[in-house]
Design an enzyme around this catalytic site. Structure first.
Site, PDB file in Angstrom:
ATOM      1  CE  LYS A 121      -4.493  -1.534   1.482  1.00  0.00           C
ATOM      2  NZ  LYS A 121      -5.609  -1.539   2.383  1.00  0.00           N
TER       3      LYS A 121
ATOM      4  CE  LYS B 248      -6.681  -8.124  -1.116  1.00  0.00           C
ATOM      5  NZ  LYS B 248      -7.357  -7.902   0.121  1.00  0.00           N
TER       6      LYS B 248
ATOM      7  CE  LYS C 248     -14.406  -4.186   1.543  1.00  0.00           C
ATOM      8  NZ  LYS C 248     -13.371  -4.030   2.571  1.00  0.00           N
TER       9      LYS C 248
HETATM   10  P1  ATP Z   1      -9.301  -3.419   0.618  1.00  0.00           P
HETATM   11  O1  ATP Z   1      -9.182  -3.731  -0.834  1.00  0.00           O
HETATM   12  O2  ATP Z   1     -10.092  -2.189   0.967  1.00  0.00           O
HETATM   13  O3  ATP Z   1      -8.022  -3.586   1.378  1.00  0.00           O
HETATM   14  P2  ATP Z   1     -10.438  -6.012   0.917  1.00  0.00           P
HETATM   15  O4  ATP Z   1     -11.277  -6.228  -0.269  1.00  0.00           O
HETATM   16  O5  ATP Z   1      -9.150  -6.746   1.038  1.00  0.00           O
HETATM   17  O6  ATP Z   1     -10.266  -4.484   1.185  1.00  0.00           O
HETATM   18  P3  ATP Z   1     -11.010  -6.313   3.680  1.00  0.00           P
HETATM   19  O7  ATP Z   1     -11.993  -5.519   4.446  1.00  0.00           O
HETATM   20  O8  ATP Z   1      -9.592  -5.936   3.849  1.00  0.00           O
HETATM   21  O9  ATP Z   1     -11.344  -6.332   2.147  1.00  0.00           O
HETATM   22  O10 ATP Z   1     -11.164  -7.864   3.972  1.00  0.00           O
HETATM   23  C1  ATP Z   1     -12.247  -8.452   4.618  1.00  0.00           C
HETATM   24  C2  ATP Z   1     -12.087  -9.956   4.636  1.00  0.00           C
HETATM   25  O11 ATP Z   1     -12.208 -10.481   3.323  1.00  0.00           O
HETATM   26  C3  ATP Z   1     -10.732 -10.426   5.176  1.00  0.00           C
HETATM   27  O12 ATP Z   1     -10.929 -11.574   5.960  1.00  0.00           O
HETATM   28  C4  ATP Z   1      -9.975 -10.774   3.939  1.00  0.00           C
HETATM   29  O13 ATP Z   1      -8.971 -11.745   4.155  1.00  0.00           O
HETATM   30  C5  ATP Z   1     -11.072 -11.312   3.054  1.00  0.00           C
HETATM   31  N1  ATP Z   1     -10.751 -11.152   1.637  1.00  0.00           N
HETATM   32  C6  ATP Z   1     -10.539  -9.981   0.999  1.00  0.00           C
HETATM   33  N2  ATP Z   1     -10.294 -10.196  -0.307  1.00  0.00           N
HETATM   34  C7  ATP Z   1     -10.342 -11.551  -0.481  1.00  0.00           C
HETATM   35  C8  ATP Z   1     -10.173 -12.404  -1.614  1.00  0.00           C
HETATM   36  N3  ATP Z   1      -9.909 -11.912  -2.813  1.00  0.00           N
HETATM   37  N4  ATP Z   1     -10.289 -13.736  -1.440  1.00  0.00           N
HETATM   38  C9  ATP Z   1     -10.569 -14.263  -0.226  1.00  0.00           C
HETATM   39  N5  ATP Z   1     -10.731 -13.509   0.887  1.00  0.00           N
HETATM   40  C10 ATP Z   1     -10.626 -12.167   0.766  1.00  0.00           C
END
Ligand code: ATP
Ligand code: LTN
Length: 339
Positions: free
Chosen positions: A116, A200, A203
């Site tokens: 990040k 991955k 968001k």
């Molecule tokens: P950001 O992109 O804002 O960092 P994010 O999409 O990674 O957010 P988080 O709020 O950080 O979402 O994650 C919430 C949960 O979803 C965590 O347990 C994280 O490990 C899981 N998670 C996020 N993206 C994935 C993915 N692509 N596959 C499986 N689990 C995921």
């Protein structure tokens, strides 16, 4: 003597209007089923979301939207504690104590921070972003959590939480903190971006690479059909050489409960397009009731806020006891002016 049920803690950041399929399959779905066997505490971690400097009005809206999606997925506020992190002051308080035992070098090695930070550039990196994993450790230790259901991307952060808990126990004696275990379901631990299968689904990724849980059926169909596939035309399970198709197969299997091997057999001799059309339908049908239920919760923000305040009260009752226990181990004076 029957043992009390183990405690589960997890959180998701309110960083978007909608969660995505990775959040659901990687984490939220496990949260729901864990409620049958464990004492669960789930949080909308808004203090974590502050690390990316969100617009205040957007943050306010996203906290509600995220909580509504937890409920729509099946988090049951009667069986579990559901609350907003910033409404329980002990999260920030315990973070400070843990800041004073976490190593600067240790925090510097967190790959998510490094990624990040590289994207943001020097001027935009805050101390909060650096401290993010310590706040996460505070979330977990504050509830004496035994198990933490998350996706693969959180493994390193969980390892830091374990290290800090163990350090409290070695410095202050056993019983200072519970050392948590990660709960990472292998098959859905990392759902990949539809446009960039090496990354991955996130968001903050490119919109075309994400399936949002609140997307309408047309958008879902468009995203699935435009997913990047691999050279060749055979539908086979080969994550190393066919990461795009492997991702679609994983999602399909997770949503239908059918083993990947069986799906591959069913599609033998068929084209990528067939798989995509059926997958789009499966995603649309799985998400339709979810979208409807989320809208119902968001229709009554007053009731939603009340439910979250009740959750925060229950969370604080647990957090206060654990915080005081840990603070006392540090040698801090007990009590506050108001109590
Ligand atoms: P950001 O992109 O804002 O960092 P994010 O999409 O990674 O957010 P988080 O709020 O950080 O979402 O994650 C919430 C949960 O979803 C965590 O347990 C994280 O490990 C899981 N998670 C996020 N993206 C994935 C993915 N692509 N596959 C499986 N689990 C995921
Ligand atoms: N960092 C996590 C969100 C999070 C979390 C937690 C997860 C904050 N605190 C405590 C589990 C337990 C993420 O998914 N990005």
């Amino acid at each position: 003597m029957p043992q009390p049920p183990l405690r589960v803690f997890s959180g998701i950041q309110p960083t978007a209007d909608s969660l995505h399929l990775g959040n659901y399959l990687g984490a939220l779905r496990q949260w729901v089923s864990l409620q049958d066997d464990y004492d669960c505490v789930y949080s909308v971690v808004d203090l974590h979301a502050l690390t990316v400097g969100p617009d205040p009005a957007a943050l306010r809206q996203r906290v509600r939207a995220t909580a509504a999606q937890f409920l729509a997925a099946g988090v049951d506020p009667d069986r579990s504690i559901l609350f907003v992190q910033s409404q329980v002051p002990q999260h920030a308080q315990l973070t400070w104590l843990l800041n004073c035992v976490a190593g600067f070098g240790e925090a510097s090695r967190m790959t998510q921070f490094k990624d990040k930070a590289a994207k943001l550039g020097d001027k935009a990196i805050t101390v909060g972003l650096f401290d993010y994993p310590v706040l996460m450790a505070a979330d977990i230790l504050l509830y004496d959590a035994n198990l933490v259901p998350v996706g693969e991307d959180q493994r390193q952060h969980l390892e830091l939480s374990r290290t800090l808990a163990a350090r409290l126990n070695s410095r202050f004696g056993e019983g200072a903190a519970v050392v948590p275990e990660p709960l990472i379901v292998k098959a859905t631990a990392k759902i990949h971006d539809l446009q960039e299968p090496s990354a991955k689904m996130s968001k903050t990724g490119h919109p075309a690479g994400i399936i949002e849980l609140l997307d309408d059926p047309k958008t879902i169909a468009k995203r699935v059909k435009a997913a990047v596939t691999d050279s060749g035309s055979e539908i086979a399970w080969d994550p190393a050489n066919k990461p795009g198709i492997a991702n679609l197969l994983s999602i399909y299997s997770a949503l239908t409960g059918r083993p990947v091997g069986q799906i591959v057999e069913d599609y033998s001799g068929k084209l990528y397009g067939h798989l995509k059309a059926d997958l789009a339908e499966a995603v649309i049908e799985a998400l339709r009731p979810f979208r409807e239920r989320t809208a119902l919760y968001l229709d009554d923000p007053g009731q939603l806020d009340q439910l979250l305040r009740t959750g925060a009260g229950r969370a604080e009752a647990l957090a206060r006891v654990v915080y005081q226990r840990i603070a006392a181990r540090f040698g801090l004076a007990q009590g506050t002016a108001s109590r």
